[in-house]
Design a protein around this motif. Structure first.
Motif, short mmCIF file in Angstrom:
data_model
loop_
_atom_site.label_atom_id
_atom_site.label_comp_id
_atom_site.label_asym_id
_atom_site.label_seq_id
_atom_site.Cartn_x
_atom_site.Cartn_y
_atom_site.Cartn_z
N UNK A 18 0.83 2.52 7.48
CA UNK A 18 0.31 1.61 6.47
C UNK A 18 -0.44 2.38 5.39
N UNK A 19 -1.27 3.33 5.83
CA UNK A 19 -2.04 4.13 4.87
C UNK A 19 -1.12 4.92 3.95
N UNK A 20 -0.06 5.48 4.52
CA UNK A 20 0.89 6.25 3.70
C UNK A 20 1.57 5.35 2.68
N UNK A 21 1.91 4.13 3.09
CA UNK A 21 2.57 3.21 2.17
C UNK A 21 1.62 2.79 1.04
N UNK A 22 0.38 2.49 1.38
CA UNK A 22 -0.59 2.10 0.35
C UNK A 22 -0.87 3.27 -0.60
#
Length: 218
Positions: A59-63
């Motif tokens: 999720x962090x990578x996508x954001x």
């Protein structure tokens, strides 16, 4: 995935997510992003679904990718990015998106609150004070933040400031036993035993079981 020429593909991915088909939504979103790798909104949606799956690292990578491709900084993306990093245990990296959030939205309660909480969780008491103080200026009636702010001052041996903070909290929440207990501790540290005793009595009156448990384990 079947779409009409005028349909927004992100609506279809969102519909899958809302229907509980998270894995299918992720697969189709990833296929879409292979064709549109610079679509910031799609990366943000992928981050939201990954977060819902509790896959906080992904999720962090996508954001982060959504933020990179955005034409302008987006508050929601930054807060979600920081929250995903914090949830994955990477609090130090979470500071950057939270700091950026406070810069682009200086009136955002969440931005300052999240930044303060990250510093607090890292034991960075001096750095936590300013965002907590700003949070309380924007939204004064938050008991937990007053307690954390007073704890910051206490850890820095600024006991008078801690006491002032707790007096302000009690003016909002006179029935909060935790506030009276913390006030008693601050007063006792400043060698004001009579005032501390009165505060402890008030805490014990408001929540006798909690007060006894605290002193049994202290």
């Amino acid at each position: 995935m079947h779409t009409t020429p005028d349909s927004d593909p992100l609506q279809n991915f969102t519909a899958l997510w809302q229907a509980g088909s998270l894995t299918e939504a992720v697969v189709e979103l990833c296929e879409f992003l292979e064709q549109s790798p610079s679509d910031s909104a799609a990366w943000k949606l992928l981050g939201q679904i990954r977060f819902a799956q509790q896959d906080f690292t992904q999720a962090a990578q996508a954001f982060e990718t959504a933020d990179h491709h955005a034409t302008a900084p987006d508050l929601d993306t930054l807060l979600n990015w920081g929250a995903a990093l914090a949830s994955s245990g990477d609090l130090r990296k979470a500071l950057l998106p939270f700091e950026n959030a406070t810069r682009i939205a200086p009136d955002s309660v969440q931005a300052h609150l999240y930044l303060g909480q990250a510093h607090y969780a890292l034991g960075q008491w001096p750095e936590a004070i300013n965002p907590f103080t700003t949070t309380l200026k924007l939204a004064p009636d938050q008991a937990d933040i007053y307690l954390m702010l007073s704890s910051c001052y206490s850890n820095l041996r600024k006991h008078a400031e801690a006491e002032d903070c707790l007096h302000t909290l009690i003016s909002f929440h006179a029935s909060l036993s935790e506030a009276w207990l913390a006030l008693g501790n601050a007063q006792l540290t400043q060698k004001n035993p009579i005032e501390a005793l009165n505060s402890y009595r008030q805490a014990a009156t408001l929540a006798p079981d909690d007060f006894r448990q605290h002193h049994a384990t202290a």
